[in-house]
Scaffold this motif. Structure first.
Motif, short mmCIF file in Angstrom:
data_model
loop_
_atom_site.label_atom_id
_atom_site.label_comp_id
_atom_site.label_asym_id
_atom_site.label_seq_id
_atom_site.Cartn_x
_atom_site.Cartn_y
_atom_site.Cartn_z
N TRP A 1 0.78 -1.05 -0.13
CA TRP A 1 -0.06 -0.08 0.03
C TRP A 1 0.77 1.34 0.10
CZ3 TRP A 1 -4.86 0.95 -1.06
CH2 TRP A 1 -5.34 2.16 -0.70
N VAL A 2 0.97 1.83 -1.21
CA VAL A 2 2.06 3.06 -1.48
C VAL A 2 1.76 4.19 -0.46
CG1 VAL A 2 3.22 4.40 -2.96
CG2 VAL A 2 2.26 2.32 -3.78
N GLU A 3 2.64 4.74 0.32
CA GLU A 3 2.54 5.84 0.98
C GLU A 3 3.64 7.00 0.80
OE1 GLU A 3 2.15 4.65 5.28
OE2 GLU A 3 1.02 2.90 4.50
N LYS A 4 4.53 6.52 0.03
CA LYS A 4 5.64 7.50 -0.24
C LYS A 4 6.19 6.93 -1.54
CE LYS A 4 9.61 9.78 1.32
NZ LYS A 4 10.90 9.06 1.56
N LEU A 5 6.57 7.83 -2.76
CA LEU A 5 6.92 7.23 -3.89
C LEU A 5 8.04 8.46 -4.25
CD1 LEU A 5 6.36 5.15 -6.30
CD2 LEU A 5 5.65 6.83 -7.43
N GLU A 6 9.30 7.86 -4.76
CA GLU A 6 10.39 8.64 -5.08
C GLU A 6 10.87 8.28 -6.58
OE1 GLU A 6 12.84 11.62 -4.22
OE2 GLU A 6 12.08 10.47 -2.15
N LEU A 7 10.66 9.18 -7.40
CA LEU A 7 10.95 8.70 -8.85
C LEU A 7 12.85 8.93 -8.72
CD1 LEU A 7 10.57 7.83 -11.81
CD2 LEU A 7 10.43 10.54 -12.15
N LEU A 8 13.46 7.72 -8.82
CA LEU A 8 14.72 7.87 -8.98
C LEU A 8 15.34 8.18 -10.14
CD1 LEU A 8 15.75 4.83 -6.68
CD2 LEU A 8 15.47 6.99 -5.98
N ASN A 9 14.67 7.82 -11.31
CA ASN A 9 15.26 8.01 -12.70
C ASN A 9 14.21 7.52 -13.66
OD1 ASN A 9 16.95 8.90 -14.39
ND2 ASN A 9 18.85 7.71 -13.85
N PRO A 10 13.92 8.70 -14.57
CA PRO A 10 12.76 8.11 -15.60
C PRO A 10 13.61 7.15 -16.54
CG PRO A 10 13.52 10.41 -15.89
CD PRO A 10 14.13 9.89 -14.73
N ALA A 11 12.85 6.52 -17.55
CA ALA A 11 13.51 5.86 -18.53
C ALA A 11 12.73 6.02 -20.05
CB ALA A 11 13.47 4.24 -18.20
N LYS A 12 13.39 5.81 -20.89
CA LYS A 12 12.92 5.83 -22.24
C LYS A 12 12.27 4.53 -22.37
CE LYS A 12 15.90 6.66 -25.56
NZ LYS A 12 17.13 7.27 -26.58
N THR A 13 11.36 4.51 -23.18
CA THR A 13 10.58 3.08 -23.67
C THR A 13 11.51 2.27 -24.13
OG1 THR A 13 8.45 4.46 -23.59
CG2 THR A 13 8.32 2.39 -24.21
N PRO A 14 11.57 1.02 -23.70
CA PRO A 14 12.53 0.18 -24.27
C PRO A 14 11.85 -0.32 -25.59
CG PRO A 14 11.87 -0.67 -22.17
CD PRO A 14 10.94 0.88 -22.30
N PRO A 15 12.76 -0.51 -26.61
CA PRO A 15 12.25 -0.75 -28.07
C PRO A 15 11.57 -2.30 -27.98
CG PRO A 15 14.65 -0.77 -27.92
CD PRO A 15 14.12 -0.27 -26.56
N PHE A 16 11.95 -3.18 -26.80
CA PHE A 16 11.51 -4.66 -26.82
C PHE A 16 10.97 -4.95 -25.43
CE2 PHE A 16 16.02 -4.89 -26.22
CZ PHE A 16 16.31 -5.44 -25.25
N LEU A 17 10.13 -5.97 -25.26
CA LEU A 17 9.46 -6.18 -24.12
C LEU A 17 10.68 -7.10 -23.30
CD1 LEU A 17 6.38 -7.86 -25.47
CD2 LEU A 17 6.53 -5.70 -24.19
N ILE A 18 10.53 -6.28 -21.67
CA ILE A 18 11.25 -7.12 -20.72
C ILE A 18 10.52 -8.03 -20.20
CG2 ILE A 18 12.69 -6.60 -19.06
CD1 ILE A 18 13.55 -4.74 -20.96
N GLU A 19 10.52 -9.42 -20.97
CA GLU A 19 9.72 -10.47 -20.65
C GLU A 19 10.26 -11.83 -20.93
OE1 GLU A 19 6.59 -10.29 -19.17
OE2 GLU A 19 5.94 -8.13 -19.58
N ASP A 20 9.96 -12.53 -20.56
CA ASP A 20 10.60 -14.04 -20.93
C ASP A 20 10.58 -14.21 -22.41
OD1 ASP A 20 10.87 -14.27 -18.39
OD2 ASP A 20 9.96 -16.14 -17.96
N GLU A 21 9.50 -14.05 -22.98
CA GLU A 21 9.11 -14.12 -24.46
C GLU A 21 9.27 -12.86 -24.83
OE1 GLU A 21 8.86 -16.67 -26.36
OE2 GLU A 21 8.86 -18.24 -24.72
N THR A 22 10.27 -12.31 -25.48
CA THR A 22 10.45 -11.05 -26.07
C THR A 22 10.03 -10.87 -27.53
OG1 THR A 22 11.88 -9.04 -26.00
CG2 THR A 22 12.89 -11.01 -26.18
N ASP A 23 10.02 -9.36 -27.90
CA ASP A 23 9.96 -9.41 -29.04
C ASP A 23 11.05 -8.64 -29.93
OD1 ASP A 23 9.46 -6.91 -27.93
OD2 ASP A 23 7.90 -6.39 -28.99
N GLY A 24 12.09 -8.42 -29.22
CA GLY A 24 13.38 -8.06 -29.82
C GLY A 24 14.22 -8.89 -30.43
N GLY A 25 14.61 -8.39 -31.63
CA GLY A 25 15.56 -9.36 -32.35
C GLY A 25 16.86 -9.29 -31.58
N ASP A 26 17.86 -10.16 -32.14
CA ASP A 26 18.96 -10.78 -31.70
C ASP A 26 20.07 -9.35 -31.62
OD1 ASP A 26 19.36 -13.22 -30.78
OD2 ASP A 26 20.95 -13.69 -32.12
N GLU A 27 19.90 -8.71 -32.77
CA GLU A 27 20.85 -7.68 -32.90
C GLU A 27 20.64 -6.74 -32.02
OE1 GLU A 27 23.33 -7.77 -35.00
OE2 GLU A 27 24.02 -5.91 -35.35
#
Ligand code: ASP
Length: 587
Positions: free
Chosen positions: A100-126
């Protein structure tokens, strides 16, 4: 467990027993689910995922606003109370609770990654290699590195317990003749001269034996400038070991122990004792010096039975060899054509494939019915011990080529029959390799292992009379058809080392210039010694049930030998070249 000022827990740690505790977590925003009045954030770190929750009307509006503005992979610090989750997620170790969030600190924003950070990803090898830091955030990739770490630790623990000492050897050395090309490094202080990166610490570990460090090991980077294949990297890691005052049997026992201990620690698998097979038997029965023994399908020689019946192809062949594929008599014409195409591929190079179907009804049908009677084929059935329903596959040609081709076909049939289960491990030793092999192109002998390998003592007299027949005191460890390690008992006598180098085409001067240091050392009391090196990356891939070693290296090179993240190799500027005394015509 990993408490710091920044965080009290990791994202994989909290359980129902922590309910009502205050916690501070740090990590990356894996997913945000904004249902309007309710908002959930999956917070991820190396240890797992923990769900954060907030609700309109109950959570402070600023925090709600902050949560709504989070994007994928933002780095945040969240503080709040651990509460019981209403809809539990049994797939998550932290799935019974949420924060139950009571305090939030943004430590660093991020660009949207060009592929999914999931076990099955859509990113090509290169792309994944270019942004490897994102790829490494994925569970599956990180798990491979964790496995590698465990193998490393298990190795050190075992070897340390047996008195092996970790000694670092230099990286800037000179050529070691392991058969590959060297990577070289120009010397600024000695213009026109070069260091070479080690293909292995071979000569250094032998020198350490002379130095009395009777049990050495190192988990060490090695470099070979070879054409790349799927499971090769220009730099790779070996578990490199050497022992003094040992026989081959001692070495096999010690390192069989290492492998069994690694399998036990990392996979909780009890590998049975490793059988020992001679090179000659491996070649005869499987056509390979690294046979996959998860299945049998041994070669049967049909040369005698098949010749003299008017089938020119077999009559002219040095060898006619067969395998019996269990239960494959039902293979259709199409399937058999595909197998024929398989063996005819340029990488395999067979001219054709002969088959005999031993049908369920006992009838025999072959692709060479024109030349062979039923009685002839029955003799083949007997020789191959085929049963009704089996398929006999036959190749012919020179002995060496036929063995190689049939070995490929055997592996293919093993795969087709589901006999190569990645989770089953069959390990064994291959011993008594030939000491040398003849190279037609170069018209000279090459050491099959390396020039420091000792001949079997009983074969020493053959060195002068029949070098090709000399067996080496060398051994490879093979697991599931993969050569995971290899080594030998070494020559420790200057005279014999000199003889070997001469037989391998080194002039006296060349031998002295390249290996004088080693042979000189042999004159100062060199103990008998031997050792082995394991391909660490390959071993990890095998334990991880993967084919490619790349997945087990944090920052691998691609198929073209490039590191696409740092973009290397790359040109260096003219001033640097000049300083190194290198002139180049390239712009
Ligand atoms: N140095 C050898 C190799 O890299 C291994 C050994 O003989 O110990 O293959």
């Amino acid at each position: 467990m990993l408490q710091t000022i920044f965080r009290t827990h990791t994202c994989g740690e909290l359980r129902p027993s922590d309910i009502n505790q205050m916690t501070t977590l740090c990590g990356w925003v894996h997913r945000v689910r904004d249902k309007g009045s309710l908002i959930w954030v999956d917070l991820r770190d190396r240890y797992g995922i923990t769900q954060l929750v907030a609700e309109e009307g109950k959570t402070q509006p600023e925090i709600l606003q902050q949560l709504k503005s989070l994007g994928r992979e933002f780095v945040i610090q969240a503080t709040g109370k651990v509460i019981e989750r209403v809809s539990k997620n049994p797939n998550l170790s932290t799935g019974d609770i949420e924060i139950w969030v009571e305090k939030l600190e943004l430590l660093n924003p991020a660009k949207t990654p060009p592929f999914l950070i999931e076990d099955e990803t859509d990113g090509g090898d290169e792309l994944r290699m270019q942004l490897r830091y994102l790829d490494l955030r994925r569970n599956v990739v990180r798990k491979n590195l964790e496995l590698r770490h465990q193998v490393n630790q298990a190795t050190r623990q075992y070897l340390d317990s047996l008195g092996f000492m970790d000694v670092e050897t230099p990286v800037l050395i000179k050529s070691t003749p392991e058969g590959a090309r060297d990577f070289v490094v120009p010397s600024r202080m000695h213009p026109g001269q070069f260091y070479a990166l080690p293909q292995s610490p071979q000569t250094f570990k032998q020198i350490l034996m002379v130095a009395g460090i009777d049990r050495y090991y190192q988990i060490v980077k090695c470099f070979r400038d070879e054409d790349l294949r799927a499971d090769r990297q220009p730099e790779f890691t070996q578990i490199d070991c050497e022992m003094a005052f040992v026989t081959q049997a001692d070495v096999l026992q010690t390192f069989e122990g290492l492998i069994r201990s690694i399998f036990k620690t990392v996979k909780n698998i009890d590998l049975p004792p490793l059988p020992v097979m001679t090179y000659a038997d491996a070649m005869r029965l499987y056509g390979s010096d690294k046979p996959d023994l998860r299945f049998g399908m041994e070669f049967v020689e049909l040369t005698q039975l098949a010749q003299g019946k008017g089938f020119g192809v077999f009559d002219q062949a040095e060898a006619v060899l067969a395998i019996c594929a269990k239960g494959c008599a039902h293979y259709t014409r199409k399937q058999l054509d595909e197998l024929t195409e398989f063996v005819k591929r340029p990488q395999i190079g067979a001219k054709g494939l002969v088959y005999v179907r031993y049908n369920e009804d006992g009838s025999l049908k072959s692709s060479v019915d024109k030349f062979y009677t039923e009685a002839d084929l029955t003799a083949w059935v007997k020789a191959t011990q085929a049963q009704k329903g089996d398929l006999i596959l036959v190749l012919s040609g020179t002995l060496a080529a036929t063995r190689k081709q049939l070995s490929e076909l055997r592996l293919e049939m093993g795969t087709q029959l589901g006999l190569r289960n990645k989770n089953r491990y069959v390990a064994h030793w291959i011993v008594d390799f030939p000491l040398v092999e003849w190279d037609e192109e170069a018209q000279r002998w090459f050491a099959m292992h390396h020039p420091f390998t000792s001949p079997k003592p009983e074969d020493i007299p053959l060195i002068e009379s029949d070098l090709g027949a000399v067996r080496a005191n060398a051994y490879d460890m093979v697991i599931n058809g993969v050569e995971v390690g290899g080594g030998s008992i070494r020559i420790h006598d200057k005279g014999l080392q000199n003889t070997m180098l001469r037989k391998l085409g080194f002039s006296a001067e060349e031998a002295q210039a390249q290996f004088g240091f080693l042979m000189d050392a042999f004159e100062y009391g060199a103990p008998p010694h031997g050792g082995i090196a394991f391909g660490f990356d390959r071993l990890c891939a095998l334990l991880g049930g993967a084919d490619s070693i790349r997945d087990f290296i944090a920052f691998p090179k691609n198929n073209a030998g490039r590191d696409v993240m740092i973009n290397s190799p790359s040109p260096i500027d003219a001033a640097q070249l000049k300083e190194l005394g290198i002139t180049t015509t390239q712009k």
